[in-house]
Each structure stands twice: as C-alpha cells, then as structure tokens.
Design a protein around this motif. Structure first.
Motif: not given
Length: 316
Positions: A285-304
């Motif tokens: 997910h990516l918009d102007e304020q938030t980014r959600v990613m999953r790494g190659h090892a399966g870890t979920l990352y949420v950014f603001n």
C-alpha cells in the motif's frame, strides 16, 4: 522520509527497557562492524529516507558505481570515499551504470534508482546488573543518544510489479549528543580505541570521578578510571562474522576507529549482496502519508511520512 511505525523484530533481542523499547547488542545491530560488540543499545525510532539518485546524464556528474561507501567517513584514520560514490552488486552494475548515464529515462518508473537508507535512533542503555560485570555499559549513568545509518539503494524489479530490489553498501554511527556535553565525553571513552574499565571499589581518597558510599575516617568510594585500555578482542563468533563480511562483502573501514573530533565511525562494502530476486520489499500500500511493505523474509513494515526529526543535536 518515512518513520517506521512497527517495532523492530530482529533476532537476538535482549529484552525491553523501561519504555518498552527492544534492546540489542551493538554487534547485532551493525554486522559486528562496530566495537564493543556487547554494548547494549535500545532502539528509539527507525527512519527510511527515500530519494531519487541523481543521474550523471542530467547533472554532468555526482554519482559513481563501484567501490564506495556512500560518502561516509570511516574515522580519523579511515579511507574517505569519493563523494556520491556507492557500491553495487556485481549482477546489477551494468544496469545501474546505464540508468545513471541515461538522462532520457527520467519518467520511466522501471528505471528509477532510489536511496533506501535505514536510519536508527538508539540509546546506549545505563548499566544494569543483567548486562554482566564486564559490560561496557558500566560507565553509562544515563542514556546516551546515537544514530546509526545503513546506506541502501533500491531499483524496481523488472519482472515483479510493486517490488523494489534492495542492497546495502555501508554505514556509519554518530553521537546524538552535543559535543560539549558530558555524555559526548562518555561516548568517546566507549568508542575511542578503548574498553572502559568497570567501577572499582577503593578505600580512602581516590582520583577521578568518585561517589562516597560510607562515612568516617576510612570512607569507601567507587571510582571509575578515565584511563583508556586497549579494545577488547572480538569473540570467536564476532571474528567469524567479520571475516565473512570481509571476504564475501568486501568490508573495509570497520577497524579504522573513531574520529576523535566528531565521534563518528563507519564502514563500507565493496561487494554488497542483494539485487533482483535476492533482497527485496513488496509494496502492499502506498499513498501520500502511509506505506506498507513486506520484506523478502516475510516481515511486515508500516511507515508514516514525516519531515526532519527535531531534537537531535548533531553538530554540522
């Protein structure tokens, strides 16, 4: 830049401090590049600056591909890398060089090179008996702020949509306290080619910083000498990790020591690992304020998305 909302979940966590922040050893957080490796740190915040890397074709210069540490300074005796240079995995060197040379791919999202730095704001934890009697934290009375940066770069994966291939080319560590402060002096004692001595209980008058714990004519005092002693040798495990990094990643600069004036130290990888299909993050997910990613090892990352962080006193 982006602020990580999710707490780090690295292996070998040493527990949590009173604020609930995870604690790790310095060696675990830095590929064993920095010493003393058993120094206990807590992670305060993690940031992820993402910027476009300037193309040579459109600017007339500025970036070079090959051996380099992303313009980090490895210390007072270290090798200073060329400004703007960074290393690239062998399998991607031709692709990255072509992108940096081509000024006509500016709008092509499939050929956009970005920084992917990991900036960790950490605290050197005050000494706790749980750290052990010989812990380098023994001279730390209150938390000392620091910043650790791992220089990373990312390219869109040509075969998988919404995937960034990532590699890391080096890093540095710097003190987050003002240079005139007492905490900065403690920082220099920890990293200045020495291992701080543990508190020593002596009788009568002492030299150096001391705290009285008794009364009468023969008072007892706890004193910590300011004299530096040679740095502790790496353990067998730490040595194996460093040798592997040197052979496989081309690690250098990690033994150059600290810059005595700035308290900064660094390292670089001339043969970084990563690239398409090896090290990557999928953008969920990516918009102007938030980014959600999953790494190659399966870890979920949420950014603001955030601006420049305030309150860090790093001298220019």
């Amino acid at each position: 830049q982006w602020f990580t909302l999710t707490k780090p979940t690295y292996p070998d966590c040493l527990g949590f401090n009173d604020d609930g922040d995870p604690m790790y050893s310095l060696g675990r957080m830095s590929f064993e590049m920095f010493r003393p490796g058993d120094l206990v740190l807590s992670i305060d915040a993690v940031f992820n600056p993402v910027d476009l890397v300037e193309r040579r074709g459109s600017s007339g210069g500025g970036n070079s591909v090959g051996n380099g540490g992303s313009s980090n300074n490895s210390g007072s005796g270290g090798t200073k890398k060329k400004e703007g240079s960074f290393s690239v995995p062998k399998t991607m060197q031709e692709e990255v060089s072509r992108i940096l040379e081509d000024a006509n791919t500016e709008s092509d999202e499939k050929h956009v090179l970005r920084t992917y730095h990991i900036v960790t704001a950490f605290l050197i934890e005050p000494y706790s008996p749980s750290f052990g009697p010989n812990s380098p934290n023994s001279i730390v009375q209150s938390p000392i702020r620091g910043i650790m940066t791992v220089y990373g770069y990312a390219l869109p994966d040509p075969n998988t949509p919404d995937r960034l291939s990532v590699w890391f080319s080096g890093g540095k560590m710097e003190c987050g306290e003002c240079r005139k402060s007492h905490k900065f002096q403690v920082w220099k004692r920890i990293f200045g080619d020495a291992v701080p001595t543990s508190p020593v209980v002596t009788a009568g008058k002492t030299t150096g910083a001391a705290a009285a714990v008794g009364g009468g004519g023969g008072r007892m005092e706890i004193a910590t000498t300011k004299k530096r002693i040679p740095r502790r040798r790496r353990t067998f495990r730490e040595g194996v990790v460093v040798i592997a990094a040197k052979l496989l990643l081309g690690a250098e600069g990690y033994d150059d020591g600290m810059d005595e004036e700035t308290g900064t130290m660094g390292y670089s990888f001339s043969k970084p690992v990563g690239g398409h299909g090896k090290t990557y993050v999928d953008i969920l997910h990516l918009d102007e304020q938030t980014r959600v990613m999953r790494g190659h090892a399966g870890t979920l990352y949420v950014f603001n998305r955030v601006g420049r962080r305030k309150g860090m006193c790093i001298d220019e």
